[in-house]
Design a protein around this motif. Structure first.
Motif, mmCIF file in Angstrom:
data_model
loop_
_atom_site.group_PDB
_atom_site.id
_atom_site.type_symbol
_atom_site.label_atom_id
_atom_site.label_comp_id
_atom_site.label_asym_id
_atom_site.label_seq_id
_atom_site.Cartn_x
_atom_site.Cartn_y
_atom_site.Cartn_z
ATOM 1 N N GLY A 136 0.867 -1.165 0.000
ATOM 2 C CA GLY A 136 0.000 0.000 0.000
ATOM 3 C C GLY A 136 0.903 1.213 0.000
ATOM 4 O O GLY A 136 1.941 1.213 0.637
ATOM 5 N N ARG A 137 0.510 2.235 -0.711
ATOM 6 C CA ARG A 137 1.361 3.425 -0.860
ATOM 7 C C ARG A 137 0.780 4.566 -0.042
ATOM 8 O O ARG A 137 -0.354 4.987 -0.279
ATOM 9 C CB ARG A 137 1.417 3.817 -2.345
ATOM 10 N N HIS A 138 1.540 5.054 0.909
ATOM 11 C CA HIS A 138 1.139 6.198 1.743
ATOM 12 C C HIS A 138 1.787 7.430 1.127
ATOM 13 O O HIS A 138 2.991 7.624 1.253
ATOM 14 C CB HIS A 138 1.605 5.960 3.184
ATOM 15 N N THR A 139 0.981 8.222 0.423
ATOM 16 C CA THR A 139 1.571 9.308 -0.349
ATOM 17 C C THR A 139 0.562 10.439 -0.514
ATOM 18 O O THR A 139 -0.476 10.456 0.138
ATOM 19 C CB THR A 139 2.029 8.780 -1.722
ATOM 20 N N THR A 140 0.907 11.383 -1.395
ATOM 21 C CA THR A 140 -0.018 12.479 -1.660
ATOM 22 C C THR A 140 -1.012 12.061 -2.743
ATOM 23 O O THR A 140 -0.720 11.197 -3.580
ATOM 24 C CB THR A 140 0.731 13.730 -2.140
ATOM 25 N N TRP A 141 -2.151 12.709 -2.739
ATOM 26 C CA TRP A 141 -3.144 12.502 -3.790
ATOM 27 C C TRP A 141 -2.524 12.837 -5.142
ATOM 28 O O TRP A 141 -2.743 12.144 -6.127
ATOM 29 C CB TRP A 141 -4.367 13.358 -3.508
ATOM 30 N N ARG A 142 -1.710 13.879 -5.153
ATOM 31 C CA ARG A 142 -1.072 14.310 -6.390
ATOM 32 C C ARG A 142 -0.264 13.159 -7.010
ATOM 33 O O ARG A 142 -0.388 12.848 -8.194
ATOM 34 C CB ARG A 142 -0.152 15.503 -6.113
ATOM 35 N N GLU A 143 0.574 12.525 -6.180
ATOM 36 C CA GLU A 143 1.429 11.474 -6.725
ATOM 37 C C GLU A 143 0.602 10.248 -7.129
ATOM 38 O O GLU A 143 0.826 9.655 -8.181
ATOM 39 C CB GLU A 143 2.503 11.054 -5.701
ATOM 40 N N TRP A 144 -0.337 9.886 -6.264
ATOM 41 C CA TRP A 144 -1.127 8.676 -6.548
ATOM 42 C C TRP A 144 -1.916 8.852 -7.839
ATOM 43 O O TRP A 144 -1.957 7.959 -8.695
ATOM 44 C CB TRP A 144 -2.055 8.362 -5.379
ATOM 45 N N ARG A 189 6.716 12.730 0.423
ATOM 46 C CA ARG A 189 6.998 11.921 1.618
ATOM 47 C C ARG A 189 6.445 10.510 1.429
ATOM 48 O O ARG A 189 5.583 10.034 2.168
ATOM 49 C CB ARG A 189 6.435 12.581 2.878
ATOM 50 N N SER A 190 6.928 9.874 0.393
ATOM 51 C CA SER A 190 6.450 8.518 0.142
ATOM 52 C C SER A 190 7.609 7.649 -0.319
ATOM 53 O O SER A 190 8.647 8.145 -0.738
ATOM 54 C CB SER A 190 5.341 8.523 -0.898
ATOM 55 N N GLY A 191 7.407 6.374 -0.202
ATOM 56 C CA GLY A 191 8.432 5.447 -0.654
ATOM 57 C C GLY A 191 7.842 4.072 -0.832
ATOM 58 O O GLY A 191 6.724 3.790 -0.395
ATOM 59 N N TYR A 192 8.601 3.227 -1.549
ATOM 60 C CA TYR A 192 8.177 1.842 -1.721
ATOM 61 C C TYR A 192 9.410 1.007 -1.969
ATOM 62 O O TYR A 192 10.504 1.529 -2.206
ATOM 63 C CB TYR A 192 7.154 1.701 -2.849
ATOM 64 N N VAL A 193 9.243 -0.302 -1.902
ATOM 65 C CA VAL A 193 10.374 -1.218 -2.024
ATOM 66 C C VAL A 193 10.080 -2.224 -3.128
ATOM 67 O O VAL A 193 8.967 -2.766 -3.206
ATOM 68 C CB VAL A 193 10.622 -1.957 -0.689
ATOM 69 N N LEU A 194 11.069 -2.466 -3.962
ATOM 70 C CA LEU A 194 10.950 -3.454 -5.029
ATOM 71 C C LEU A 194 11.958 -4.569 -4.794
ATOM 72 O O LEU A 194 13.061 -4.324 -4.293
ATOM 73 C CB LEU A 194 11.237 -2.804 -6.386
ATOM 74 N N ASP A 195 11.575 -5.777 -5.197
ATOM 75 C CA ASP A 195 12.573 -6.851 -5.170
ATOM 76 C C ASP A 195 13.379 -6.826 -6.477
ATOM 77 O O ASP A 195 13.178 -5.946 -7.327
ATOM 78 C CB ASP A 195 11.916 -8.208 -4.897
ATOM 79 N N LEU A 234 7.325 -4.975 -2.821
ATOM 80 C CA LEU A 234 7.203 -5.680 -1.551
ATOM 81 C C LEU A 234 6.422 -4.816 -0.567
ATOM 82 O O LEU A 234 6.491 -3.582 -0.636
ATOM 83 C CB LEU A 234 8.593 -5.954 -0.963
ATOM 84 N N PRO A 235 5.696 -5.432 0.359
ATOM 85 C CA PRO A 235 5.003 -4.610 1.366
ATOM 86 C C PRO A 235 6.020 -3.874 2.226
ATOM 87 O O PRO A 235 7.008 -4.447 2.674
ATOM 88 C CB PRO A 235 4.243 -5.640 2.205
ATOM 89 N N SER A 236 5.786 -2.603 2.443
ATOM 90 C CA SER A 236 6.617 -1.806 3.345
ATOM 91 C C SER A 236 5.673 -0.918 4.146
ATOM 92 O O SER A 236 4.486 -0.795 3.804
ATOM 93 C CB SER A 236 7.635 -0.974 2.560
ATOM 94 N N THR A 237 6.193 -0.315 5.185
ATOM 95 C CA THR A 237 5.333 0.430 6.105
ATOM 96 C C THR A 237 5.951 1.773 6.423
ATOM 97 O O THR A 237 7.040 1.850 6.992
ATOM 98 C CB THR A 237 5.138 -0.358 7.412
ATOM 99 N N GLN A 238 5.256 2.830 6.071
ATOM 100 C CA GLN A 238 5.693 4.145 6.497
ATOM 101 C C GLN A 238 5.207 4.344 7.939
ATOM 102 O O GLN A 238 4.067 4.010 8.269
ATOM 103 C CB GLN A 238 5.097 5.222 5.593
ATOM 104 N N ALA A 239 6.088 4.844 8.793
ATOM 105 C CA ALA A 239 5.745 4.941 10.219
ATOM 106 C C ALA A 239 6.560 6.034 10.879
ATOM 107 O O ALA A 239 7.601 6.447 10.375
ATOM 108 C CB ALA A 239 6.036 3.604 10.921
#
Lengths: 234, 304
Positions: free
Chosen positions: B169-177, B268-274, B280-285
């Motif tokens: 799941g991507r925790h990001t801005t509406w703009r980016e999504w 202020r968003s990020g994600y992880v790829l294999d 891959l699932p990651s968690t912004q916290a």
């Protein structure tokens, strides 16, 4: 378990001492704690225990203010710096005097409203008979967000809390009580059972009563719980 | 924001704790019972959404900087605004027929999406009103088990030990999504619940260091509310501070596996790829939350 509570020392606003007036012209002393960090996220009206005054809420009020809540701590008639038209100590009062205290609390609501906190964003809170008064106020003000009660009583000769439940309706309710506080534990459990909506009942270890529950390490957690209840009230 | 005073307080040994809280059976919990606290609102006082409605992007009512949790499954993209999640914390939904639960804990800043199939059955989740390490404890209506959000497993009740499968799941801005998913739909503000979604109950919480509820472990390598992207992979955990994450990303190795961390600092968003480019699932916290649950976590940029 480590308890971390970090208090901001910056941008703290000094509490404001006020004199309000009830509809029957009684002078009511109050302290207003503006929300820190910008616009208030919620409002909180605080009522003291029998014979106590608004200073018993001072530490809690400062924490709530730091969390972005605008707080008004009120001395109802016969308490602290407020007038006492009855001329008798509150311990001797009957239902009529205590209903007048509910009207004093309504003056507190008007003050919060004048400061931009509409009732929909305000939680009424109190300790002991102050809790009963807060619940009765909320029962008579359907637009209030909710009520948070510390050690509420259920004295039919004064302000029975249970009588306010039907009018309070399905709004969420918060009750804190000391595990060793005798009959008040039974009252708290009864109110939680009979409340039409959902209730957060916190039974805290020890025999503290009312604002005494806010002391110590348990008090810090209780403070956080009340603050979160206020912030999440619809 | 000026200087802060930190008060580190050690509690004394707690008294015996009740076996039930908010109506939930806490006997034999997988976490210390005394660490489970009421969060303030009662059970379902923060009402989960179970029949969410969605609108097209052009009717979202969102501004470019509004934050969302985005989920993309089977070609369908859905966005869940934080303005709604702040008030509900749980959305029981389906994306291209797959039942999911979108969860958000405002106290920890954690948005996590899970498969609603857990412990051998499909579950519908609610907000228990209880916290562990300042993080929401979910409950499922089918068994009334409690589930730790950040632990990704049931910690009490009949489903105790069952795990939640986290979905990216991507925790990001509406703009980016929206830019990346122009076909996305958005959770509607018409939830049927009496909430003012224009008001943020946690406004300002992220910009001061106050941690409201006790946590079991405090790690001062970063400030408490520093945003990190956390990865839990094959028993290893690592946190990547988002403010330090370069735009070109980070090539790394976690648990013996090659991964790529991609960040967008402006959002202020990020994600992880294999290594195959699969997310891959990651968690912004907030750092305090991630490190409380993962005391042994590696930290990107930590010299030790």
């Amino acid at each position: 378990m480590i308890s971390n509570l970090l208090l901001s020392t910056a941008a703290a606003v000094a509490p404001l001492e006020l004199i309000l007036h009830s509809t029957d012209s009684v002078s009511l002393a109050a302290t207003y704690y503006a929300a820190q960090g910008g616009e208030a996220r919620a409002g909180l009206l605080l009522l003291p225990m029998l014979g106590a005054d608004r200073s018993t809420w001072a530490g809690f009020a400062a924490q709530a203010s730091a969390a972005g809540i605008a707080v008004l701590a009120l001395d109802p008639r016969g308490h602290g710096g407020s007038g006492n038209p009855a001329g008798t100590p509150p311990a001797a009062w009957g239902r009529a005097e205590w209903l007048a205290v509910v009207e004093d609390a309504r003056a507190g609501l008007r003050e919060l409203s004048a400061r931009g906190l509409a009732p929909e964003r305000v939680v009424a809170a109190g300790a002991s008979i102050g809790a009963s008064a807060a619940l009765h106020l909320a029962a008579s003000e359907p637009s209030l967000a909710g009520a948070a009660l510390l050690s509420p009583g259920d004295n039919p000769a004064r302000l029975p809390s249970s009588a306010a439940l039907p009018g309070y309706g399905k709004r969420p309710l918060f009750i804190g009580v000391g595990a060793g506080d005798g009959a008040f534990v039974d009252i708290a459990r009864k109110l939680a059972r009979e409340a039409p909506g959902s209730t957060a009942l916190i039974v805290q270890p020890g025999s503290g009563h009312g604002t005494q529950l806010l002391a110590g390490s348990g008090g810090r957690t209780l403070t956080a719980q009340i603050i979160r209840f206020v912030l999440d009230a619809p | 924001m000026g200087p802060v005073i930190a008060l580190l307080l050690l509690t004394s040994s707690p008294p015996a704790a009740a076996e039930r809280l908010n109506g939930f059976d806490l006997s034999g919990m997988l976490v210390p019972r005394e660490s489970v606290l009421r969060g303030g609102p009662p059970r379902d006082g923060i009402p989960a959404l179970t029949d969410p409605k969605f609108v097209p992007a052009e009717r979202s009512g969102l501004g470019p900087q509004d934050r969302v949790v985005g989920v993309k499954l089977g070609g369908a993209a859905k966005a869940y605004p934080l303005r709604i999640l702040n008030w509900h914390e749980v959305v029981n939904d389906a994306v291209t027929g797959r039942r999911v639960v979108v969860t958000y804990c405002p106290l920890c800043g954690t948005a996590m999406v899970f498969d609603a199939q857990a412990g051998g059955r499909r579950r519908t989740f609610g907000v228990s009103g209880l916290l562990y390490n300042s993080d929401v404890l979910l409950y499922d209506r089918e068994s009334e088990s409690l589930w730790s959000h950040l632990m990704r497993k049931a910690v009490s009740g009949p489903a105790k030990g069952a795990e939640l499968v986290q979905i990216p799941g991507r925790h990001t801005t509406w703009r980016e999504w929206l830019q990346e998913n122009p076909e996305t739909t958005v959770l509607s503000f018409e939830t049927g619940m009496p909430r003012d979604y224009g008001r943020d109950p946690y406004a300002g919480y992220g910009s001061n260091e106050a941690v409201f509820f006790p946590i079991g472990h405090s790690d001062r390598r970063l400030a408490a509310k520093e945003w990190i992207l956390g990865l839990a992979l094959d028993g290893k955990t690592k946190a990547y501070p988002l403010k330090d994450c370069p735009e070109k990303g980070i090539e790394d190795r976690v648990a013996g596996r090659e991964i790529s961390v991609r960040c967008k600092r402006a959002d202020r968003s990020g994600y992880v790829l294999d290594k195959d480019g699969v997310e891959l699932p990651s968690t912004q916290a907030y750092w305090f939350a991630w490190s409380a649950f993962h005391p042994d976590t590696e930290l990107q940029g930590d010299p030790k």
